[in-house]
Design an enzyme around this catalytic site. Structure first.
Site, PDB file in Angstrom:
ATOM      1  N   GLY A  35       0.701  -1.197  -0.274  1.00 25.53           N
ATOM      2  CA  GLY A  35       0.126  -0.092  -0.359  1.00 25.53           C
ATOM      3  C   GLY A  35       0.566   0.859   0.717  1.00 25.53           C
ATOM      4  O   GLY A  35       0.570   2.353  -1.068  1.00 25.53           O
ATOM      5  N   ALA A  36       1.695   1.275   0.642  1.00 27.91           N
ATOM      6  CA  ALA A  36       2.642   2.261   1.108  1.00 27.91           C
ATOM      7  C   ALA A  36       4.165   2.181   2.028  1.00 27.91           C
ATOM      8  O   ALA A  36       4.148   1.188   2.488  1.00 27.91           O
ATOM      9  CB  ALA A  36       1.754   3.600   1.727  1.00 27.91           C
ATOM     10  N   HIS A  83      -2.235   6.213   8.245  1.00 26.30           N
ATOM     11  CA  HIS A  83      -1.086   5.538   8.893  1.00 26.30           C
ATOM     12  C   HIS A  83       0.672   5.441   8.719  1.00 26.30           C
ATOM     13  O   HIS A  83       0.706   5.852   9.931  1.00 26.30           O
ATOM     14  CB  HIS A  83      -1.966   3.969   7.951  1.00 26.30           C
ATOM     15  CG  HIS A  83      -1.183   3.064   8.580  1.00 26.30           C
ATOM     16  ND1 HIS A  83      -1.667   1.842   9.340  1.00 26.30           N
ATOM     17  CD2 HIS A  83       0.327   1.871   8.376  1.00 26.30           C
ATOM     18  CE1 HIS A  83      -0.748   0.539   9.620  1.00 26.30           C
ATOM     19  NE2 HIS A  83       0.878   1.504   8.652  1.00 26.30           N
ATOM     20  N   GLU A  84       0.535   6.024   7.236  1.00 23.44           N
ATOM     21  CA  GLU A  84       2.029   5.846   7.133  1.00 23.44           C
ATOM     22  C   GLU A  84       2.544   7.462   7.635  1.00 23.44           C
ATOM     23  O   GLU A  84       3.806   7.087   8.404  1.00 23.44           O
ATOM     24  CB  GLU A  84       2.505   6.349   5.434  1.00 23.44           C
ATOM     25  CG  GLU A  84       1.627   5.760   4.740  1.00 23.44           C
ATOM     26  CD  GLU A  84       2.270   3.796   5.609  1.00 23.44           C
ATOM     27  OE1 GLU A  84       3.531   3.964   5.750  1.00 23.44           O
ATOM     28  OE2 GLU A  84       1.133   2.990   4.725  1.00 23.44           O
ATOM     29  N   HIS A 111       3.408   6.367  11.508  1.00 30.61           N
ATOM     30  CA  HIS A 111       5.042   5.950  11.591  1.00 30.61           C
ATOM     31  C   HIS A 111       5.512   6.685  12.101  1.00 30.61           C
ATOM     32  O   HIS A 111       6.944   6.512  12.964  1.00 30.61           O
ATOM     33  CB  HIS A 111       4.716   5.241  10.314  1.00 30.61           C
ATOM     34  CG  HIS A 111       4.486   3.732  10.666  1.00 30.61           C
ATOM     35  ND1 HIS A 111       4.649   2.580  11.629  1.00 30.61           N
ATOM     36  CD2 HIS A 111       3.148   3.058   9.086  1.00 30.61           C
ATOM     37  CE1 HIS A 111       3.753   1.942  11.103  1.00 30.61           C
ATOM     38  NE2 HIS A 111       3.978   1.964   9.778  1.00 30.61           N
ATOM     39  N   GLU A 137       3.872  -1.740  13.530  1.00 33.42           N
ATOM     40  CA  GLU A 137       2.158  -2.241  12.463  1.00 33.42           C
ATOM     41  C   GLU A 137       0.861  -2.502  13.475  1.00 33.42           C
ATOM     42  O   GLU A 137       0.053  -1.348  13.545  1.00 33.42           O
ATOM     43  CB  GLU A 137       2.580  -3.153  11.788  1.00 33.42           C
ATOM     44  CG  GLU A 137       3.825  -3.024  10.441  1.00 33.42           C
ATOM     45  CD  GLU A 137       3.658  -1.748   9.861  1.00 33.42           C
ATOM     46  OE1 GLU A 137       2.292  -1.307   9.861  1.00 33.42           O
ATOM     47  OE2 GLU A 137       4.826  -1.265   9.626  1.00 33.42           O
TER      48      GLU A 137
HETATM   49  N1  B3K Z   1       5.534  -0.727   6.476  1.00 36.15           N
HETATM   50  C1  B3K Z   1       5.122  -0.970   5.065  1.00 36.15           C
HETATM   51  C2  B3K Z   1       5.266  -2.024   4.502  1.00 36.15           C
HETATM   52  C3  B3K Z   1       6.233  -2.542   4.515  1.00 36.15           C
HETATM   53  C4  B3K Z   1       6.435  -4.160   3.427  1.00 36.15           C
HETATM   54  C5  B3K Z   1       7.296  -4.490   3.320  1.00 36.15           C
HETATM   55  N2  B3K Z   1       6.540  -5.896   2.566  1.00 36.15           N
HETATM   56  C6  B3K Z   1       4.068  -0.208   5.061  1.00 36.15           C
HETATM   57  C7  B3K Z   1       3.344  -0.147   6.493  1.00 36.15           C
HETATM   58  O1  B3K Z   1       2.437  -1.186   7.654  1.00 36.15           O
HETATM   59  O2  B3K Z   1       2.719   1.212   6.685  1.00 36.15           O
HETATM   60 ZN    ZN Z   2       2.585   0.364   8.779  1.00 39.91          ZN
END
Ligand code: B3K
Ligand code: ZN
Length: 899
Positions: free
Chosen positions: A259-260, A295-296, A299, A318
Site C-alpha cells: 500500500g505505502a 497510517h504512514e 509511523h 504495525e
Molecule cells: N511498513 C510498510 C510495509 C512494508 C512491507 C514490506 N513487505 C507499510 C506500512 O505498514 O505502513
Molecule cells: Zn505500517
C-alpha cells in the site's frame, strides 16, 4: 531453507551511527558509494559481516583498498576477516541495474523514474550494510543524475545542497538529522509533478508539504493532501505528537508491492492510496486514502522515532500504527461504522489466517522470509492487542502509557515487551499475563452461559479455550487476559444497570474493571483464568436477561452464547452498542446459512429465516438508524468467515447456501429495500442541492447514503435479474455519470448477470477508462469476481488485455487475487481454478517473489477441504514445491500449507 529465530537475537557487535551515500544514477548501471563510520562495541569480534548482494566494485578500510584476500563474499553477505577494534571508516562502491529489477524491492524503475523500497531488507540489494533495524544511523545522501531524465531528486530529511554539473548532470544532497534504520531509507528520481502546501504545527513550526506524481495525476491529490493535514493535526491533539522535519514528501508510484511505505520524511505510496477524484475513485477509495495517509504519517513516531529491535517485533510498530489509523478514521467520522468494518476485516482475513497452517503469534517466533510476515495477524490482530490495552486502561491510562513509552524510548529500537512495560508502569498495573497475546497463536474461543437466579442475580460463566496451532499444541497454552465488555438487557430491551459484588470481581488493579459496588450500565469483565464465574446484580428486577457480550468487540476472540433467535432480535433492535447490534444480525445470518447448508446436503428446500427477516425489516425501515450502519447490516458474512474452524469443507456448497439466503432476503424484503434505496438517493440529492455542489463528491454523510443505496441495490437485482439488466442497460450513462461510487455500485450489482448486456456494459466501462490504471484495476476485479459461469474464461482473456500487465502488482491483485477469492470458481470441482492460480504463481515467482507468495496464500484452506478438492489442490502445491527455481518466499508458504 534458513530459519531465523527470535531467540537467536544478539545485540550488534559493531554499530554504524553515520552513513554517507552517493548515488550516481543510470537506469541500467547505477553506482552507489557508501561511507560507513563503524564503531566496534566492547568485545566485538575481529571480523565484520555486512549484508548485501550487489556487484562490488571497490572496498577500502580507513582509506586503504582491501585486497580480495581480506574478505569473503557469499550470495547474501560479505565478511571482512580483520577489522580494527577502534572506530574505522569503510568505503564501499557497488553497481546495480534498476531497470532489470522487477522484484520492486531495492532500487527499481517504473515508468522511466527510479524508486526505492527498503523495508524490510531492500537496502542490502544496493550496498553492503548492517541491514537490521537496531542499527540506527544519520544518513547524508548525494544523488547525481542526468538533469533532463531525472529533474527531481529526493531522499530523506532536508535538502541541504543542490546544483548543476557538467554534461547535463545535476545533484542534490539530503541530510536526515534523525538516526534511522536502513529500512527507512528512500530515494526517488525522475520527471515528476509536484503539488505544494504547508502546515503549521501546534508549536508554530512551518512544515512544507509536497506531493509528487506523474504529470497527468497531479489533479488528483487534493484529498490526500487534506487527509495529511488532518492526520498531522489529529496526532497533535489526540497524542500530543508533532512533526519533526522541515518537509514532508509523498511520492505516488503505480508499480508498488504494497500500500505505502513510511520512509522518514519521504513516504512512497501506491497510487491507489494517493490519487482520488470523484470521477475515478469510489467513496471507499477516498476512505482508504485518508486511512493510509494517516497510517504512514503516524509511523513517524510509532515506527520511525521509536523503531523495532528486530523484525520479530514488527507488530510493535504495525499493530500500534493500525490502531492509531483506526482511531483517526473513527474520530474523523462514523466511529461505529468504522469499528464494524475493522471487525469484518479482522474476521475475514485474520481469523482465517489464525485457523490455517500460516497461523503465527502477533510476535512470530521464526521466519524464513520476513516479507511473508506482513500479515493480518501482525497488523490487524496486533491492532486489537493494542486496543485491549486501551480497553483495560481507558483513554487517559493509555495516553499515560504512550507518554512513558516515548520518554523512555525515543530514538531507540525496542521490543513489544518494552511497549507493554510502558503501559504497565505508567498505570501501576501488572500486565505480565497480557504478554501471552504476543506469543500464543490462534483465536481463543469463549463459551459463555448465563442464568438468572431467584434472588435476581445474573450469573455469567465463561470458559476460554485455545486451539492447536502449527507452532504449539493447545495443551501447552496458558489462559489469556481477556477483556469482555458486558451489559445487560431486560425483556423489554431496556439496558439495566448492575453491580458486581466484590467477591466476584477479578482484581487486576489499575485496570478499568468498572463495575464496583456502584451500579453501572456496562463493565469490562477481565478474564484471567480458564474458567470464571461473574455475578452481576441488576439494580432493577428483570423477568429475563439478555447479556450483551464483547461489546465493541473488546477482544479478538470467538464468542459462543446460546442466544435464542428472539434474544438476538432483541439485541439487534435495542442494544446501545453498535457492534453488538450488528453482531446479533451476523449471528442470525450464520445460523441461516448453516441451516441452508444442512438443507442442501439433505436435498430439502431451505427454510425461511423468519426472525432474521423480521429483524432486518424493522432495522431497514428505522429512520433513526445511520444509513451506513444499515448498509453494513445488509452484508452477509463472507465464506472465509463461515469456514473458520470447520473441516471437510465443500466451498461450492457454502456459496450455494449463502446465495440462497441472499435470494430469500431479496424476495422477502423487496419493498423495504426499494424504499430504502429510494430514500437514500433522495437524501443524497437533497444534500447535493443544499451544498450547491455540481458533482457528487465524497463526504461521509453522502457516502453513507450511497452505501445504503448499493447495499440495497445488490439485493434488489436478485429479485428480477432480467428486468434489472435491461433497465441498467437503458439508463447506464445517466446513472453512472454521477460519480465512480455510483458507477461501481451499478456494475458490481449487475456483474453476475448472465446476459450479454453485462459484457457490453463492462466493455464500455473499460473503453471509457483505458487511460486510468486505477479504474482499470476495478474493471479487472469485476471480471474476476463475477459469478457468471464463464468467469475463468473471461479472466484468462483479460490477461491479454492491453491494459493488463503481470508485472504490475495492482493488476495481479485485481485480476488473479480477486479470482482466488471467488469461491465457486477458485474451488471449481474440476480443479481448473487451482491450476490457473498455481500457473500464475509459477510465472510471477520468476520475477516478483513477494507478489507470488501473496497469491500462494489462497491455498491455505487445503487441509480443511473435502477429500476430492484436497487432492486437486495438493497436486498443484506439490508441483510448485518441486520447482527448483521456487523462491524462498513462495516455498515458505507452500511448504507450510503442505505441512
Ligand atoms: N511498513 C510498510 C510495509 C512494508 C512491507 C514490506 N513487505 C507499510 C506500512 O505498514 O505502513
Ligand atoms: Zn505500517
Amino acid at each position: 531453507q534458513t530459519v531465523k529465530h527470535l531467540t537467536d537475537y544478539r545485540p550488534l557487535a559493531h554499530r554504524i551511527p553515520q552513513v554517507k551515500l552517493t548515488f550516481t544514477l543510470s537506469p541500467t548501471a547505477t553506482t552507489v558509494e557508501a561511507e560507513l563510520h563503524v564503531i566496534p562495541q566492547p568485545n566485538a569480534p575481529q571480523s565484520l559481516t555486512l549484508d548485501g548482494n550487489a556487484t562490488l566494485l571497490a572496498l577500502s578500510l580507513n582509506g586503504e583498498r582491501q585486497p580480495e584476500t581480506a574478505y569473503t563474499q557469499t550470495a547474501e553477505n560479505l565478511t571482512l576477516h580483520r577489522v580494527p577494534a577502534e572506530p574505522f571508516v569503510l568505503h564501499i562502491t557497488t553497481q546495480i541495474n534498476p531497470e532489470a529489477n522487477q522484484t520492486l524491492n531495492g532500487l527499481y524503475a517504473s515508468g522511466g523514474n527510479l524508486y526505492t523500497q527498503c523495508e524490510p531488507e531492500g537496502f542490502r540489494t544496493m550496498t553492503y550494510y548492517l541491514d537490521r533495524p537496531d542499527n540506527m544511523a544519520v544518513f547524508t545522501t548525494k544523488i547525481i543524475a542526468d538533469a533532463a531524465q531525472y529533474p527531481v531528486l529526493l531522499s530523506n530529511g532536508n535538502l541541504v545542497d543542490s546544483g548543476s554539473l557538467k554534461n547535463g548532470q545535476h545533484y542534490a544532497v539530503w541530510h536526515d538529522p534523525f538516526a534511522k534504520p536502513s529500512y527507512l531509507f528512500a530515494l526517488v528520481a525522475g520527471d515528476l509533478a509536484v503539488n505544494r502546501s504547508s502546515f503549521t504545527t501546534q508549536s508554530g513550526r512551518e512544515v512544507a508539504i509536497q506531493f509528487y506524481t506523474r504529470a497527468e495525476d497531479a489533479g488528483k491529490v487534493a484529498h490526500a493532501m487534506q487527509s495529511l493535514k488532518h492526520a498531522m493535526r489529529w496526532d497533535e491533539t489526540r497524542f500530543g505528537l508533532e512533526y519533526d522535519l522541515d518537509v514532508f514528501m509523498v511520492v505516488a508510484v503505480g508499480d508498488f508491492n504494497m500500500g505505502a511505505m513510511e520512509n522518514k520524511g519521504l513516504n512512497i505510496f501506491n497510487t491507489k492510496y494517493v490519487l482520488a477524484d470523484a470521477h475515478t475513485a469510489t467513496d471507499a477509495d477516498f476512505e482508504g486514502v485518508e486511512s493510509v495517509i494517516g497510517h504512514e504519517y503516524f509511523h513517524n513516531w510509532t515506527g520511525n522515532r521509536v523503531t523495532c529491535r528486530d523484525w520479530f517485533q514488527l507488530s510493535l510498530k504495525e499493530g500500534l500504527t493500525v490502531f492509531r489509523d483506526q482511531e483517526f478514521s473513527g474520530d474523523r467520522a462514523s466511529r461505529a461504522v468504522r469499528r464494524i468494518e475493522n471487525v469484518q476485516t479482522l474476521r475475514q482475513f485474520q481469523f482465517a489466517e489464525d485457523a490455517s497452517p500460516m497461523a503465527h503469534p502477533v510476535r512470530p517466533a521464526s521466519y524464513v522470509e520476513m516479507n511473508n510476515f506482513y500479515t493480518a495477524t501482525v497488523y490487524e490482530k496486533g491492532a486489537e492487542v493494542v486496543r485491549m490495552y486501551h480497553t483495560l486502561l481507558g483513554e487517559a491510562g493509555f495516553q499515560r502509557g504512550m507518554k512513558l513509552y516515548f520518554e523512555r524510548h525515543d530514538g531507540q529500537a525496542v521490543t513489544c515487551d518494552d511497549f507493554r512495560a510502558a503501559m504497565a508502569d505508567a498505570n501501576g498495573v501488572d500486565l505480565d499475563q497480557f504478554a501471552l497475546w504476543y506469543s500464543q497463536a490462534g483465536t481463543p474461543t469463549l463459551d459463555v452461559s448465563g442464568s438468572l437466579k431467584a434472588n435476581g442475580d445474573y450469573v455469567l460463566h465463561i470458559k476460554q479455550t485455545l486451539p492447536d496451532t502449527p507452532d504449539m499444541p493447545a495443551h501447552a497454552k496458558q489462559p489469556m487476559m481477556i477483556p469482555v465488555k458486558t451489559a445487560l438487557f431486560n425483556e423489554h430491551g431496556e439496558q439495566v444497570a448492575f453491580r458486581q459484588p466484590e467477591s466476584s470481581q477479578t482484581n487486576v488493579s489499575g485496570c478499568l474493571n468498572t463495575a464496583g459496588t456502584q451500579g453501572q450500565p456496562e463493565t469490562v469483565l477481565i478474564l484471567t483464568q480458564a474458567e470464571q464465574t461473574f455475578v452481576l446484580q441488576p439494580e432493577t428486577p428483570a423477568q429475563s436477561i439478555t447479556p450483551s457480550l464483547l461489546r465493541g468487540f473488546s477482544a479478538p476472540v470467538h464468542l459462543n452464547f446460546d442466544y435464542t433467535d428472539a434474544q438476538l432480535a432483541l439485541l439487534l433492535a435495542h442494544d446501545t452498542d453498535p457492534y453488538a447490534r450488528w453482531e446479533a444480525a451476523q449471528t442470525l445470518y450464520r445460523r441461516a446459512i448453516a441451516a441452508n447448508e444442512a438443507a442442501l446436503a439433505h436435498g430439502t428446500p431451505p427454510a425461511q429465516p423468519v426472525a432474521l427477516i423480521n429483524a432486518l425489516r424493522q432495522a431497514i425501515s428505522d429512520a433513526a438508524l445511520d444509513p451506513a450502519f444499515k448498509a453494513l447490516l445488509l452484508k452477509v458474512p463472507a465464506e472465509s468467515e463461515l469456514w473458520s474452524e470447520r473441516e471437510h469443507i465443500n466451498p461450492v456448497q457454502t456459496t450455494a447456501a449463502r446465495e440462497a439466503l441472499l435470494d430469500a432476503l431479496a424476495h422477502s424484503l423487496h419493498g423495504e429495500l426499494l424504499a430504502a434505496a429510494l430514500n437514500a438517493r433522495e437524501a443524497e440529492q437533497a444534500d447535493k442541492r443544499g451544498k450547491q455542489i455540481a458533482v457528487y463528491e465524497y463526504t461521509p454523510e453522502d457516502a453513507a447514503q450511497r452505501a445504503l443505496q448499493y447495499a440495497s441495490f445488490n439485493l434488489i437485482c436478485r429479485y428480477d435479474e432480467q428486468a434489472t439488466i435491461e433497465q441498467v442497460f437503458e439508463h447506464y450513462d445517466e446513472m453512472a455519470r454521477k460519480n465512480m461510487t455510483h458507477e461501481w455500485g451499478i456494475l458490481s450489482a449487475i456483474n453476475h448477470n448472465p446476459d450479454d448486456k453485462r459484457n457490453q456494459l463492462l466493455a464500455r466501462f473499460a473503453a471509457k477508462f483505458a487511460d486510468q490504471p486505477l479504474v482499470m484495476d476495478k474493471y479487472f476485479s469485476l471480471i474476476a469476481s463475477s459469478r457468471r459461469s464463464d468467469t475463468l474464461a473471461q479472466v484468462q482473456a483479460a490477461l491479454h488485455h492491453p491494459q493488463f500487465a503481470l508485472t504490475n502488482p495492482n493488476k495481479v491483485r485485481a485480476l488473479i487475487g480477486t479470482f482466488a477469492r471467488n469461491t465457486p470458481y477458485f474451488h471449481a470441482a474440476d480443479g481448473s481454478g487451482y491450476a490457473f492460480v498455481a500457473q500464475k504463481i509459477c510465472e510471477i515467482n520468476a520475477f516478483n517473489p513477494q507478489i507470488a507468495a501473496g497469491l500462494a496464500r489462497a491455498f491455505n484452506l487445503l487441509k480443511r477441504l473435502e477429500p476430492h478438492r484436497q487432492n486437486l489442490m495438493r497436486n498443484e502445491l506439490t508441483k510448485l514445491a518441486a520447482m527448483e527455481s521456487l523462491s524462498k518466499d513462495v516455498r515458505e508458504i507452500v511448504e507450510k500449507i503442505l505441512g
